[in-house]
Enzyme design. Structure first.
Site, short mmCIF file in Angstrom:
data_model
loop_
_atom_site.label_atom_id
_atom_site.label_comp_id
_atom_site.label_asym_id
_atom_site.label_seq_id
_atom_site.Cartn_x
_atom_site.Cartn_y
_atom_site.Cartn_z
N ASP A 30 17.90 88.24 31.91
CA ASP A 30 17.22 88.36 33.02
C ASP A 30 15.68 88.75 32.69
OD1 ASP A 30 18.25 89.31 36.24
OD2 ASP A 30 16.08 89.56 35.87
N PHE A 155 30.96 80.90 45.73
CA PHE A 155 31.50 81.09 47.15
C PHE A 155 31.81 82.55 47.42
CE2 PHE A 155 32.30 76.75 46.61
CZ PHE A 155 31.45 76.26 47.64
N LEU A 156 31.51 83.56 46.33
CA LEU A 156 31.81 84.87 46.40
C LEU A 156 31.29 85.53 47.46
CD1 LEU A 156 29.31 86.89 45.16
CD2 LEU A 156 30.36 85.93 43.09
N LYS A 210 28.14 73.94 49.58
CA LYS A 210 27.77 75.21 49.55
C LYS A 210 27.02 75.52 51.12
CE LYS A 210 26.94 79.30 48.61
NZ LYS A 210 27.77 80.48 48.90
N GLY A 259 29.77 91.30 66.50
CA GLY A 259 28.80 92.50 66.06
C GLY A 259 27.79 92.29 66.43
N GLY A 263 24.08 89.29 58.82
CA GLY A 263 22.89 89.73 57.90
C GLY A 263 23.03 89.31 56.32
N CYS A 266 22.33 85.84 52.36
CA CYS A 266 22.80 84.24 52.36
C CYS A 266 22.75 83.67 53.55
CB CYS A 266 24.07 84.14 51.57
SG CYS A 266 23.62 84.54 49.63
N LYS A 269 19.21 82.94 55.13
CA LYS A 269 18.11 82.18 54.51
C LYS A 269 19.12 80.65 54.37
CE LYS A 269 19.32 82.69 49.51
NZ LYS A 269 20.40 81.54 49.02
N LYS A 327 26.98 94.83 55.23
CA LYS A 327 28.18 94.89 55.47
C LYS A 327 28.72 95.99 54.61
CE LYS A 327 30.25 91.98 52.32
NZ LYS A 327 30.81 90.48 52.14
N1 LIG Z 1 24.64 87.43 46.71
C1 LIG Z 1 25.66 86.64 47.14
O1 LIG Z 1 26.58 87.12 47.63
C2 LIG Z 1 25.70 85.15 46.68
C3 LIG Z 1 24.54 84.48 46.20
N2 LIG Z 1 24.55 83.11 46.00
C4 LIG Z 1 23.44 82.48 45.64
O2 LIG Z 1 23.06 82.75 44.18
C5 LIG Z 1 21.82 82.89 44.02
C6 LIG Z 1 21.60 84.20 43.21
O3 LIG Z 1 21.92 85.20 44.22
P1 LIG Z 1 21.85 86.77 43.85
O4 LIG Z 1 22.34 87.07 42.58
O5 LIG Z 1 22.06 87.51 45.08
O6 LIG Z 1 20.36 87.05 43.36
P2 LIG Z 1 19.49 88.30 42.93
O7 LIG Z 1 18.46 88.31 43.37
O8 LIG Z 1 20.55 89.50 43.13
O9 LIG Z 1 19.53 87.99 41.49
C7 LIG Z 1 18.61 87.07 40.68
C8 LIG Z 1 18.17 87.40 39.35
O10 LIG Z 1 17.78 86.43 38.79
C9 LIG Z 1 16.37 87.00 38.02
N3 LIG Z 1 15.60 86.00 37.68
C10 LIG Z 1 14.63 85.01 38.31
N4 LIG Z 1 14.04 84.49 37.68
C11 LIG Z 1 14.58 84.25 36.45
C12 LIG Z 1 14.40 83.41 35.17
N5 LIG Z 1 13.85 82.38 35.12
N6 LIG Z 1 15.33 83.52 34.26
C13 LIG Z 1 15.91 84.89 34.02
N7 LIG Z 1 16.24 85.57 35.28
C14 LIG Z 1 15.34 85.50 36.54
C15 LIG Z 1 15.95 87.91 38.86
O11 LIG Z 1 15.22 88.80 38.21
C16 LIG Z 1 17.16 88.75 39.44
O12 LIG Z 1 17.83 89.69 38.79
C17 LIG Z 1 21.17 82.65 45.20
O13 LIG Z 1 20.82 81.25 45.25
C18 LIG Z 1 21.83 82.84 46.29
O14 LIG Z 1 21.80 82.12 47.38
C19 LIG Z 1 25.65 82.63 46.11
C20 LIG Z 1 26.92 83.16 46.51
C21 LIG Z 1 26.89 84.43 46.94
O1 LIG Z 2 26.32 82.40 49.66
C1 LIG Z 2 26.58 83.59 49.93
O2 LIG Z 2 25.90 84.38 49.41
C2 LIG Z 2 27.84 84.15 50.30
O3 LIG Z 2 27.68 84.62 51.84
C3 LIG Z 2 28.47 85.15 52.46
O4 LIG Z 2 29.22 86.23 51.86
P1 LIG Z 2 28.24 87.62 52.16
O5 LIG Z 2 26.61 87.27 52.66
O6 LIG Z 2 28.36 88.57 50.95
O7 LIG Z 2 29.09 88.46 53.18
P2 LIG Z 2 30.06 88.19 54.56
O8 LIG Z 2 31.19 88.97 54.22
O9 LIG Z 2 30.09 86.60 54.71
O10 LIG Z 2 29.23 88.67 55.83
C4 LIG Z 2 27.92 88.16 56.00
C5 LIG Z 2 27.48 88.64 57.37
O11 LIG Z 2 28.20 88.26 58.37
C6 LIG Z 2 28.84 89.43 59.36
N1 LIG Z 2 30.23 89.10 59.77
C7 LIG Z 2 31.24 88.51 59.01
C8 LIG Z 2 32.25 88.18 59.49
C9 LIG Z 2 32.58 88.46 60.66
O12 LIG Z 2 33.71 87.87 61.15
N2 LIG Z 2 31.46 88.83 61.76
C10 LIG Z 2 30.27 89.12 61.02
O13 LIG Z 2 29.42 89.42 61.74
C11 LIG Z 2 28.76 90.44 58.07
O14 LIG Z 2 28.56 91.67 58.78
C12 LIG Z 2 27.47 90.17 57.30
O15 LIG Z 2 26.37 90.88 58.05
C13 LIG Z 2 29.90 84.27 52.45
O16 LIG Z 2 30.93 84.73 52.94
C14 LIG Z 2 30.21 83.83 50.84
O17 LIG Z 2 31.43 82.85 50.78
C15 LIG Z 2 29.04 83.24 50.10
O18 LIG Z 2 29.27 83.01 49.02
#
Ligand SMILES: NC(=O)C1=CN([C@@H]2O[C@H](COP(=O)(O)OP(=O)(O)OC[C@H]3O[C@@H](n4cnc5c(N)ncnc54)[C@H](O)[C@@H]3O)[C@@H](O)[C@H]2O)C=CC1
Ligand SMILES: O=C(O)[C@H]1O[C@H](OP(=O)(O)OP(=O)(O)OC[C@H]2O[C@@H](n3ccc(=O)[nH]c3=O)[C@H](O)[C@@H]2O)[C@H](O)[C@@H](O)[C@@H]1O
EC number: 1.1.1.22
Length: 440
Positions: A30, A155-156, A210, A259, A263, A266, A269, A327
């Protein structure tokens, strides 16, 4: 297998820990030295159930390590996972600067064949940009080294991230060459002991898959929120409607909960980024435009309800608010509906005492030291002197509250429930007013 993970956030850290858990040798990089210091000191920079134990176990076993050294990270893994953020740019498109920077770093330091795996959520065509960035760096160095770029979207869900990663519904791999594909297949083989979960496709389709998944889920939520608002006017109960339609397997029960709007980091955006990609290519995604508009409006639903209950005048009112995170089971406050609600209350001259089991620090960081917002150490403490209780996040600990205690503590016995947590008849049995989303 030797794996490097670039970006140690929600996705990177979970991916790194879970791949180490399966016996791989993982190095996580990181650019944020604070995160790496916390991890190297045995801590965890985010809250995610089950993650801390898994990280500690694999660090102790010597399979998982953390670094800020780009050189060490590029040298370590044959597979280089890019899991950096792709936040929205000013125009709503995905900001790819971190992805491209990560790719350039790989090109600058690689000395042998690498598979660059894009795990971040990125618009269609990003793999080409990654490929090009690496090619330019190699050309600059005057060297020729083979590499592949594959798409492996994640997809987590936050709050269930470890579980989702360890037991995925599917693993999407977008690859255009056999060498990379075979390494990726081997990596994910242990995750599909019971049945085939790996879905292989071309890179561009994987990138779009995705966005399509998140957009579809967001669409279901906005659809239900709109129907809930209709149900309320028509004297129907959206919870009955939800069960009535969810029982059809073609519809299913998941993601039909109305609800206060979706928010998180993901859905908002990604919906915007997909709209942007489409409009750049001359296509208007009418459905998604509506999904976003409905969601923006739904975040104000609770304020509208309060206006109704307090004759449009919230000046000087004080509210207890349960749940800040976007959430349950996460400390993530990115795009949390609670922020819109709190700011709306402050604008109307009201004050708030909020309770959240995990996200208070994050809320404080985002809201700053704003006057009119206090934080309570327990749900019941938040109620003191409040005109009503607002429920914004459905944490489990709110499921069976002390209703008589709530009634006694509130100035007006009113619960406005933005997550439909309770049976209205039960709550009203305690002589509390109950106003939920789309319920009678
Ligand atoms: N948060 C989620 O539940 C999910 C996120 N995604 C996607 O995955 C990606 C990452 O999301 P998050 O993990 O939530 O982001 P995050 O903001 O929590 O983590 C990103 C990390 O990357 C680091 N970083 C930035 N530039 C860097 C570089 N050049 N070298 C090394 N580290 C660097 C940052 O300091 C930060 O710690 C996004 O594209 C998001 O849309 C996909 C599925 C689920
Ligand atoms: O791309 C991502 O980052 C991720 O985005 C979501 O995951 P996440 O944002 O962690 O949370 P969710 O459980 O999907 O909830 C998202 C928002 O929808 C709302 N929600 C969810 C389900 C529902 O029935 N109603 C509702 O209002 C939740 O309260 C929350 O604000 C997707 O569920 C994941 O599969 C995906 O990988």
């Amino acid at each position: 297998m030797k794996i490097s993970i670039i970006g140690t956030g929600y996705v990177g850290l979970v991916t790194g820990a879970c791949l180490a858990e399966m016996g791989n040798n993982v190095l996580c990089l990181d650019v944020d030295p604070r995160k790496i210091e916390i991890l190297n000191n045995g801590g965890i920079p985010i809250y995610e159930p089950g993650l801390e134990v898994m990280v500690k176990r694999n660090v102790a076993a010597g399979r998982l390590a953390f670094t800020t050294s780009v050189e060490a990270s590029v040298a370590h893994g044959t597979l280089q996972f890019i899991a950096v953020g792709t936040p929205p740019d000013e125009d709503g498109s995905a900001d790819l600067q971190y992805v491209v920077a990560a790719a350039r770093n790989i090109g600058r330091h690689m000395a042998e064949y690498k598979v660059v795996v894009d795990k971040s959520t990125v618009p269609v065509g990003t793999a080409d940009r990654v490929r090009e960035a690496i090619r330019e760096e190699l050309a600059q160095r005057g060297v020729q080294i083979d590499y592949s770029v594959v798409s492996n979207p994640e997809f987590l869900k936050e709050g269930a991230a470890v579980d989702d990663f360890m037991r995925p519904d599917r693993v999407v791999i977008g690859a255009d060459d056999e060498r990379a594909l075979s390494l990726m297949r081997n990596l994910y083989q242990p995750f599909q002991r019971n049945h085939e979960r790996i879905i292989i496709m071309d890179v561009r389709s994987a990138e779009l898959t995705k966005y399509a998944a998140n957009a579809m889920l967001a669409t279901r939520i906005s659809f239900m929120n709109e129907l809930a608002n209709l149900a309320e006017v028509m004297g129907a109960d959206i919870e009955h409607v939800r069960k009535g339609i969810g029982s059809d397997p073609r519809i299913g029960y998941h993601f039909l909960y109305p609800g206060v709007g979706y928010g998180g980091s993901c859905f908002p955006k990604d919906v915007q980024a997909l709209q942007r990609t489409a409009s750049e290519n001359g296509i208007n995604l009418h459905v998604l435009n509506a999904v976003e508009r409905v969601n923006d409006a739904q975040k104000f639903r609770m304020l509208q309800k309060l206006d109704k209950h307090f004759d449009g005048d919230l000046q000087g009112r004080h509210f207890a608010l349960w749940g800040l995170a976007f959430k349950p089971n996460t400390d993530d406050m990115r795009d949390a509906p609670s922020l819109v609600i709190i700011r709306g209350l402050l604008e109307r001259g009201a004050t708030v005492t909020a309770y959240d089991p995990i996200a208070v620090h994050e809320a404080q960081r985002i809201l700053g030291n704003v006057e009119g917002v206090r934080y309570a150490s327990s749900p019941m403490n938040a109620l003191e002197g409040a005109d009503a209780l607002l429920i914004v996040t459905e944490w489990k600990e709110f499921r069976s509250p002390d209703f008589p205690g709530i009634k006694a503590a509130l100035k007006r016995p009113l619960i406005v429930d933005g997550r439909n947590m309770y049976d209205p008849a039960l709550v009203r049995g305690f002589e509390l007013e109950y106003d939920a989303i789309g319920r009678k």
